[in-house]
Motif scaffolding. Structure first.
Motif, PDB file in Angstrom:
ATOM      1  N   ILE A  24     -10.374 -22.043  -2.816  1.00 16.37           N
ATOM      2  CA  ILE A  24      -9.785 -20.578  -3.067  1.00 16.37           C
ATOM      3  C   ILE A  24      -9.561 -20.219  -4.459  1.00 16.37           C
ATOM      4  O   ILE A  24      -9.899 -19.092  -4.840  1.00 16.37           O
ATOM      5  N   ILE A  25      -8.857 -21.070  -5.185  1.00  8.12           N
ATOM      6  CA  ILE A  25      -8.378 -20.850  -6.696  1.00  8.12           C
ATOM      7  C   ILE A  25      -9.520 -20.602  -7.260  1.00  8.12           C
ATOM      8  O   ILE A  25      -9.542 -19.907  -8.237  1.00  8.12           O
ATOM      9  N   LEU A  26     -10.549 -21.525  -7.200  1.00  6.28           N
ATOM     10  CA  LEU A  26     -11.759 -21.463  -7.779  1.00  6.28           C
ATOM     11  C   LEU A  26     -12.446 -20.068  -7.604  1.00  6.28           C
ATOM     12  O   LEU A  26     -13.160 -19.166  -8.351  1.00  6.28           O
ATOM     13  N   LEU A  27     -12.553 -19.647  -6.254  1.00  2.00           N
ATOM     14  CA  LEU A  27     -13.209 -18.483  -5.899  1.00  2.00           C
ATOM     15  C   LEU A  27     -12.447 -17.284  -6.573  1.00  2.00           C
ATOM     16  O   LEU A  27     -13.168 -16.291  -6.954  1.00  2.00           O
ATOM     17  N   LEU A  28     -11.230 -17.309  -6.726  1.00  2.00           N
ATOM     18  CA  LEU A  28     -10.325 -16.228  -7.339  1.00  2.00           C
ATOM     19  C   LEU A  28     -10.716 -16.132  -8.897  1.00  2.00           C
ATOM     20  O   LEU A  28     -10.824 -15.171  -9.430  1.00  2.00           O
ATOM     21  N   ALA A  29     -10.989 -17.143  -9.461  1.00  2.00           N
ATOM     22  CA  ALA A  29     -11.237 -17.374 -10.891  1.00  2.00           C
ATOM     23  C   ALA A  29     -12.673 -16.697 -10.982  1.00  2.00           C
ATOM     24  O   ALA A  29     -12.581 -15.928 -12.016  1.00  2.00           O
ATOM     25  N   VAL A  30     -13.679 -16.892 -10.285  1.00  2.00           N
ATOM     26  CA  VAL A  30     -14.727 -16.279 -10.279  1.00  2.00           C
ATOM     27  C   VAL A  30     -14.750 -14.688 -10.121  1.00  2.00           C
ATOM     28  O   VAL A  30     -15.308 -14.143 -10.810  1.00  2.00           O
ATOM     29  N   VAL A  31     -13.934 -14.200  -9.198  1.00  4.32           N
ATOM     30  CA  VAL A  31     -13.555 -12.995  -9.265  1.00  4.32           C
ATOM     31  C   VAL A  31     -12.976 -12.296 -10.207  1.00  4.32           C
ATOM     32  O   VAL A  31     -13.432 -11.139 -10.803  1.00  4.32           O
ATOM     33  N   ILE A  32     -12.278 -13.016 -10.897  1.00  9.20           N
ATOM     34  CA  ILE A  32     -11.535 -12.230 -11.973  1.00  9.20           C
ATOM     35  C   ILE A  32     -12.433 -12.496 -13.209  1.00  9.20           C
ATOM     36  O   ILE A  32     -12.581 -11.363 -13.935  1.00  9.20           O
ATOM     37  N   ILE A  33     -13.321 -13.356 -13.237  1.00 10.22           N
ATOM     38  CA  ILE A  33     -14.252 -13.685 -14.575  1.00 10.22           C
ATOM     39  C   ILE A  33     -15.414 -12.472 -14.503  1.00 10.22           C
ATOM     40  O   ILE A  33     -15.604 -11.765 -15.358  1.00 10.22           O
ATOM     41  N   THR A  34     -15.897 -12.179 -13.112  1.00 11.24           N
ATOM     42  CA  THR A  34     -17.114 -11.191 -12.841  1.00 11.24           C
ATOM     43  C   THR A  34     -16.313  -9.885 -13.129  1.00 11.24           C
ATOM     44  O   THR A  34     -17.079  -8.867 -13.517  1.00 11.24           O
ATOM     45  N   GLY A  35     -15.079  -9.701 -12.685  1.00  6.65           N
ATOM     46  CA  GLY A  35     -14.437  -8.601 -12.879  1.00  6.65           C
ATOM     47  C   GLY A  35     -14.070  -7.970 -14.215  1.00  6.65           C
ATOM     48  O   GLY A  35     -14.301  -6.866 -14.626  1.00  6.65           O
ATOM     49  N   PHE A  36     -13.735  -8.925 -15.198  1.00  5.58           N
ATOM     50  CA  PHE A  36     -13.603  -8.642 -16.379  1.00  5.58           C
ATOM     51  C   PHE A  36     -15.114  -8.384 -17.196  1.00  5.58           C
ATOM     52  O   PHE A  36     -15.090  -7.498 -17.881  1.00  5.58           O
ATOM     53  N   ARG A  37     -15.898  -9.264 -16.761  1.00  5.80           N
ATOM     54  CA  ARG A  37     -17.317  -9.081 -17.075  1.00  5.80           C
ATOM     55  C   ARG A  37     -17.832  -7.577 -16.799  1.00  5.80           C
ATOM     56  O   ARG A  37     -18.424  -6.876 -17.609  1.00  5.80           O
ATOM     57  N   PHE A  38     -17.358  -7.129 -15.565  1.00 10.47           N
ATOM     58  CA  PHE A  38     -18.040  -5.840 -15.090  1.00 10.47           C
ATOM     59  C   PHE A  38     -17.265  -4.852 -16.069  1.00 10.47           C
ATOM     60  O   PHE A  38     -17.580  -3.634 -16.285  1.00 10.47           O
ATOM     61  N   MET A  39     -15.755  -4.860 -16.061  1.00  8.93           N
ATOM     62  CA  MET A  39     -15.271  -3.982 -16.946  1.00  8.93           C
ATOM     63  C   MET A  39     -15.798  -3.801 -18.507  1.00  8.93           C
ATOM     64  O   MET A  39     -15.716  -2.686 -19.001  1.00  8.93           O
ATOM     65  N   ARG A  40     -16.064  -4.858 -19.100  1.00  6.96           N
ATOM     66  CA  ARG A  40     -16.658  -4.823 -20.342  1.00  6.96           C
ATOM     67  C   ARG A  40     -17.950  -4.143 -20.349  1.00  6.96           C
ATOM     68  O   ARG A  40     -18.270  -3.318 -21.213  1.00  6.96           O
ATOM     69  N   ASP A  41     -18.898  -4.295 -19.365  1.00  7.44           N
ATOM     70  CA  ASP A  41     -20.195  -3.491 -19.326  1.00  7.44           C
ATOM     71  C   ASP A  41     -20.322  -2.718 -18.050  1.00  7.44           C
ATOM     72  O   ASP A  41     -20.942  -3.130 -17.041  1.00  7.44           O
ATOM     73  N   ARG A  42     -19.804  -1.586 -17.966  1.00  9.92           N
ATOM     74  CA  ARG A  42     -19.822  -0.962 -16.647  1.00  9.92           C
ATOM     75  C   ARG A  42     -21.195  -0.517 -16.115  1.00  9.92           C
ATOM     76  O   ARG A  42     -21.521  -0.039 -15.068  1.00  9.92           O
ATOM     77  N   MET A  43     -22.052  -0.425 -16.972  1.00  7.60           N
ATOM     78  CA  MET A  43     -23.456   0.052 -16.516  1.00  7.60           C
ATOM     79  C   MET A  43     -24.020  -1.034 -15.547  1.00  7.60           C
ATOM     80  O   MET A  43     -25.019  -0.731 -14.828  1.00  7.60           O
ATOM     81  N   ARG A  44     -23.692  -2.273 -15.380  1.00 10.57           N
ATOM     82  CA  ARG A  44     -24.197  -3.141 -14.680  1.00 10.57           C
ATOM     83  C   ARG A  44     -23.337  -3.147 -13.220  1.00 10.57           C
ATOM     84  O   ARG A  44     -22.338  -3.611 -13.195  1.00 10.57           O
TER      85      ARG A  44
END
Length: 149
Positions: A24-44
């Motif tokens: 579960i901690i690993l999945l939460l880390a993946v969510v946070i990482i993909t969230g940050f990447r999405f915020m950086r490039d909102r077009m994707r």
């Protein structure tokens, strides 16, 4: 019939819960990482969809984990009591705790204790503070220690 040693009970008390928590901690880390990447490039929007899917999956697993936690917490506390019970039986029988085998990983009325190649049924009082051992005979004489066949 399966019997368990004291070492097996101690080392397998919370292994499953630790593995689920790490996942579960690993999945939460993946969510946070993909969230940050999405915020950086909102077009994707693909990253947004992936992070939403992973977040939903994580919350489902978290709900299952919380449900299992209550059961595991009870079993974990019962296994601690079982360790004390095994040590008490060993003291009363003048044996080492490693020579005592039980057929359950939790302490409950009716479990079978084996030592000196004899089987005993455990009768607990209402508050599990005292016990009575009664000689018993098992039907299945195939004994598997720690689940090994």
């Amino acid at each position: 019939m399966n019997f368990y040693t004291l070492d097996y009970i101690i080392e397998h008390q919370s292994t499953g819960m630790i593995i689920r928590s790490a996942f579960i901690i690993l999945l939460l880390a993946v969510v946070i990482i993909t969230g940050f990447r999405f915020m950086r490039d909102r077009m994707r929007t693909r990253l947004r969809d992936i992070s939403i899917g992973i977040a939903v999956f994580t919350f489902i697993l978290l709900g299952i984990h919380v449900e299992n936690y209550t059961k595991n917490h009870k079993d974990f506390s019962q296994s601690h009591v079982l360790v004390k019970f095994i040590e008490s039986v060993a003291t009363d029988a003048h044996l080492s705790p490693e020579e005592i085998l039980v057929n359950s990983t939790t302490l409950k009325d009716g479990i079978i204790v084996r030592y000196n190649d004899e089987d005993y049924t455990v009768h607990l009082n209402n508050d599990n503070n005292s016990y009575n051992l009664q000689r018993t005979h098992v039907i299945d004489h195939n004994v598997y220690i720690n689940g090994e066949r």
